[in-house]
Design a protein around this motif. Structure first.
Motif, mmCIF file in Angstrom:
data_model
loop_
_atom_site.group_PDB
_atom_site.id
_atom_site.type_symbol
_atom_site.label_atom_id
_atom_site.label_comp_id
_atom_site.label_asym_id
_atom_site.label_seq_id
_atom_site.Cartn_x
_atom_site.Cartn_y
_atom_site.Cartn_z
ATOM 1 N N LEU A 92 14.964 -46.495 -11.692
ATOM 2 C CA LEU A 92 14.471 -45.940 -12.957
ATOM 3 C C LEU A 92 12.968 -45.682 -12.902
ATOM 4 O O LEU A 92 12.487 -44.655 -13.391
ATOM 5 N N VAL A 93 12.228 -46.609 -12.326
ATOM 6 C CA VAL A 93 10.781 -46.415 -12.188
ATOM 7 C C VAL A 93 10.495 -45.206 -11.300
ATOM 8 O O VAL A 93 9.642 -44.361 -11.620
ATOM 9 N N ASP A 94 11.233 -45.087 -10.199
ATOM 10 C CA ASP A 94 11.015 -43.954 -9.302
ATOM 11 C C ASP A 94 11.404 -42.627 -9.950
ATOM 12 O O ASP A 94 10.778 -41.591 -9.697
ATOM 13 N N ARG A 95 12.440 -42.647 -10.775
ATOM 14 C CA ARG A 95 12.801 -41.402 -11.466
ATOM 15 C C ARG A 95 11.671 -40.957 -12.397
ATOM 16 O O ARG A 95 11.421 -39.756 -12.549
ATOM 17 N N HIS A 96 11.017 -41.913 -13.003
ATOM 18 C CA HIS A 96 9.891 -41.565 -13.871
ATOM 19 C C HIS A 96 8.748 -40.984 -13.044
ATOM 20 O O HIS A 96 8.160 -39.955 -13.413
ATOM 21 N N ILE A 97 8.435 -41.605 -11.926
ATOM 22 C CA ILE A 97 7.362 -41.126 -11.056
ATOM 23 C C ILE A 97 7.679 -39.726 -10.523
ATOM 24 O O ILE A 97 6.875 -38.792 -10.634
ATOM 25 N N LEU A 98 8.860 -39.585 -9.940
ATOM 26 C CA LEU A 98 9.206 -38.344 -9.259
ATOM 27 C C LEU A 98 9.544 -37.236 -10.241
ATOM 28 O O LEU A 98 9.205 -36.074 -10.016
ATOM 29 N N GLY A 99 10.210 -37.594 -11.349
ATOM 30 C CA GLY A 99 10.506 -36.590 -12.365
ATOM 31 C C GLY A 99 9.234 -36.027 -12.974
ATOM 32 O O GLY A 99 9.099 -34.812 -13.169
ATOM 33 N N SER A 100 8.276 -36.907 -13.253
ATOM 34 C CA SER A 100 6.983 -36.448 -13.776
ATOM 35 C C SER A 100 6.263 -35.581 -12.754
ATOM 36 O O SER A 100 5.689 -34.530 -13.088
ATOM 37 N N GLY A 101 6.294 -36.024 -11.491
ATOM 38 C CA GLY A 101 5.636 -35.251 -10.445
ATOM 39 C C GLY A 101 6.242 -33.877 -10.282
ATOM 40 O O GLY A 101 5.526 -32.874 -10.121
ATOM 41 N N LEU A 102 7.565 -33.812 -10.329
ATOM 42 C CA LEU A 102 8.252 -32.527 -10.183
ATOM 43 C C LEU A 102 7.935 -31.610 -11.359
ATOM 44 O O LEU A 102 7.627 -30.421 -11.180
ATOM 45 N N GLN A 103 7.983 -32.144 -12.577
ATOM 46 C CA GLN A 103 7.689 -31.342 -13.761
ATOM 47 C C GLN A 103 6.252 -30.812 -13.733
ATOM 48 O O GLN A 103 6.011 -29.634 -14.003
ATOM 49 N N GLU A 104 5.319 -31.675 -13.387
ATOM 50 C CA GLU A 104 3.914 -31.253 -13.379
ATOM 51 C C GLU A 104 3.640 -30.226 -12.288
ATOM 52 O O GLU A 104 2.848 -29.294 -12.480
ATOM 53 N N ALA A 105 4.303 -30.373 -11.140
ATOM 54 C CA ALA A 105 4.136 -29.391 -10.065
ATOM 55 C C ALA A 105 4.680 -28.030 -10.493
ATOM 56 O O ALA A 105 4.067 -26.982 -10.237
ATOM 57 N N GLU A 106 5.837 -28.025 -11.175
ATOM 58 C CA GLU A 106 6.423 -26.772 -11.641
ATOM 59 C C GLU A 106 5.556 -26.146 -12.730
ATOM 60 O O GLU A 106 5.368 -24.925 -12.771
ATOM 61 N N GLU A 107 5.020 -26.970 -13.616
ATOM 62 C CA GLU A 107 4.147 -26.455 -14.670
ATOM 63 C C GLU A 107 2.875 -25.854 -14.081
ATOM 64 O O GLU A 107 2.383 -24.818 -14.569
ATOM 65 N N ALA A 108 2.342 -26.475 -13.043
ATOM 66 C CA ALA A 108 1.135 -25.943 -12.398
ATOM 67 C C ALA A 108 1.424 -24.588 -11.755
ATOM 68 O O ALA A 108 0.604 -23.659 -11.835
ATOM 69 N N ARG A 109 2.609 -24.466 -11.125
ATOM 70 C CA ARG A 109 2.981 -23.177 -10.536
ATOM 71 C C ARG A 109 3.137 -22.107 -11.619
ATOM 72 O O ARG A 109 2.737 -20.950 -11.447
ATOM 73 N N LEU A 110 3.748 -22.513 -12.744
ATOM 74 C CA LEU A 110 3.918 -21.585 -13.861
ATOM 75 C C LEU A 110 2.560 -21.140 -14.403
ATOM 76 O O LEU A 110 2.343 -19.949 -14.683
ATOM 77 N N ASP A 111 1.648 -22.096 -14.551
ATOM 78 C CA ASP A 111 0.307 -21.769 -15.043
ATOM 79 C C ASP A 111 -0.377 -20.765 -14.138
ATOM 80 O O ASP A 111 -1.009 -19.799 -14.610
ATOM 81 N N ARG A 112 -0.278 -20.989 -12.826
ATOM 82 C CA ARG A 112 -0.923 -20.065 -11.885
ATOM 83 C C ARG A 112 -0.272 -18.684 -11.929
ATOM 84 O O ARG A 112 -0.960 -17.659 -11.860
ATOM 85 N N ARG A 113 1.051 -18.683 -12.055
ATOM 86 C CA ARG A 113 1.776 -17.404 -12.042
ATOM 87 C C ARG A 113 1.377 -16.534 -13.227
ATOM 88 O O ARG A 113 1.237 -15.311 -13.109
ATOM 89 N N TYR A 114 1.194 -17.149 -14.393
ATOM 90 C CA TYR A 114 0.891 -16.383 -15.600
ATOM 91 C C TYR A 114 -0.575 -16.489 -16.021
ATOM 92 O O TYR A 114 -0.935 -16.060 -17.113
ATOM 93 N N GLY A 115 -1.396 -17.067 -15.164
ATOM 94 C CA GLY A 115 -2.812 -17.156 -15.455
ATOM 95 C C GLY A 115 -3.178 -18.161 -16.515
ATOM 96 O O GLY A 115 -4.275 -18.117 -17.076
ATOM 97 N N LEU A 116 -2.272 -19.111 -16.797
ATOM 98 C CA LEU A 116 -2.526 -20.070 -17.862
ATOM 99 C C LEU A 116 -3.475 -21.181 -17.438
ATOM 100 O O LEU A 116 -3.823 -22.039 -18.257
ATOM 101 N N ASP A 117 -3.883 -21.170 -16.166
ATOM 102 C CA ASP A 117 -4.926 -22.104 -15.742
ATOM 103 C C ASP A 117 -6.303 -21.601 -16.176
ATOM 104 O O ASP A 117 -7.307 -22.299 -16.010
ATOM 105 N N ASP A 118 -6.336 -20.410 -16.767
ATOM 106 C CA ASP A 118 -7.543 -19.874 -17.389
ATOM 107 C C ASP A 118 -7.506 -20.228 -18.879
ATOM 108 O O ASP A 118 -6.540 -19.908 -19.577
ATOM 109 N N THR A 119 -8.550 -20.890 -19.386
ATOM 110 C CA THR A 119 -8.546 -21.402 -20.754
ATOM 111 C C THR A 119 -8.313 -20.300 -21.781
ATOM 112 O O THR A 119 -7.524 -20.464 -22.724
ATOM 113 N N ALA A 120 -8.963 -19.169 -21.619
ATOM 114 C CA ALA A 120 -8.830 -18.083 -22.586
ATOM 115 C C ALA A 120 -7.386 -17.570 -22.649
ATOM 116 O O ALA A 120 -6.844 -17.312 -23.740
ATOM 117 N N LYS A 121 -6.753 -17.445 -21.489
ATOM 118 C CA LYS A 121 -5.363 -16.971 -21.465
ATOM 119 C C LYS A 121 -4.415 -18.004 -22.045
ATOM 120 O O LYS A 121 -3.433 -17.664 -22.716
#
Length: 214
Positions: free
Chosen positions: A127-156
């Motif tokens: 259960l602890v590992d699912r929290h670690i890895l699930g969070s890591g996977l979600q954050e990695a996917e969100e970072a890719r999404l941000d880069r794809r749509y330019g959401l790593d830019d504050t104005a966008k």
């Protein structure tokens, strides 16, 4: 192996081919790499265990089981931030690497030392590992999404939130969401992770207090 890890860190798993690894090494052909690993899966096994080895592992539990697991979880999270591919790959291969097994053994030692059965300790560790890895996977996917749509830019990002707010207001049936989107606030990803980890450890603590129910 170090070349494969560096390539995956920099360019993602899609770029991690045997040809690309050979090019990075310089004097190797893709076929030459198979003298050192039987196949790409074998290389992944080595990468996963090498990344796990970066997690500091005490020689023995420190006497405070909650602090032991909290520290291990936080160190594991930091490792997944350095290697976002880890959360994607770790469940595709058996955890047979020596560092992976020793990390799990430490968690089991901590939990059984507090009265949990090995079977219960395996569940709590998972259960602890699912929290670690699930969070890591979600954050990695969100970072890719941000880069794809330019959401790593504050104005966008602000513009995107405003657009969502407009949709929520127009819907008329989501007043709480519309209100939040008007002035979005909340915990950071790190704070959310720590909160979720506390919830998990609170639940484990209650279970450890009732060993007869394990």
């Amino acid at each position: 192996m170090a070349a494969a890890i560096a390539l995956a860190d920099e360019a993602g798993l899609g770029a991690m081919t045997m040809k690309a690894i050979a090019v990075r090494l310089g004097d190797y052909s893709p076929m030459a790499l198979y003298r050192y690993v039987h196949n790409k899966e074998g290389l992944v096994d080595l990468m996963l265990d090498a990344a796990t080895a970066e997690i500091p592992l005490p020689a023995r539990p420190g006497g405070d089981w909650r602090s032991d697991l909290y520290g291990l979880a936080m160190d594991s999270r930091r490792m997944t931030h350095r290697h976002p591919w880890y959360a994607q790959l770790v469940h595709t291969r058996p955890p047979a690497g020596p560092h992976m097994m020793r990390r799990l053994e430490f968690m089991l030692t901590v939990l059984t030392g507090e009265g949990a059965t090995v079977a219960a300790a395996m569940t709590y560790a998972a259960l602890v590992d699912r929290h670690i890895l699930g969070s890591g996977l979600q954050e990695a996917e969100e970072a890719r999404l941000d880069r794809r749509y330019g959401l790593d830019d504050t104005a966008k990002l602000v513009a995107a939130i405003r657009a969502l707010h407009g949709l929520a207001v127009a819907d008329g049936g989501v007043p709480h969401l519309a209100g939040w989107l008007a002035q979005p606030t909340g915990f950071t990803a790190d704070e959310q992770f720590a909160l979720g980890l506390d919830f998990l450890l609170d639940g484990i603590a209650r279970r450890l207090a009732k060993p007869a129910e394990e």
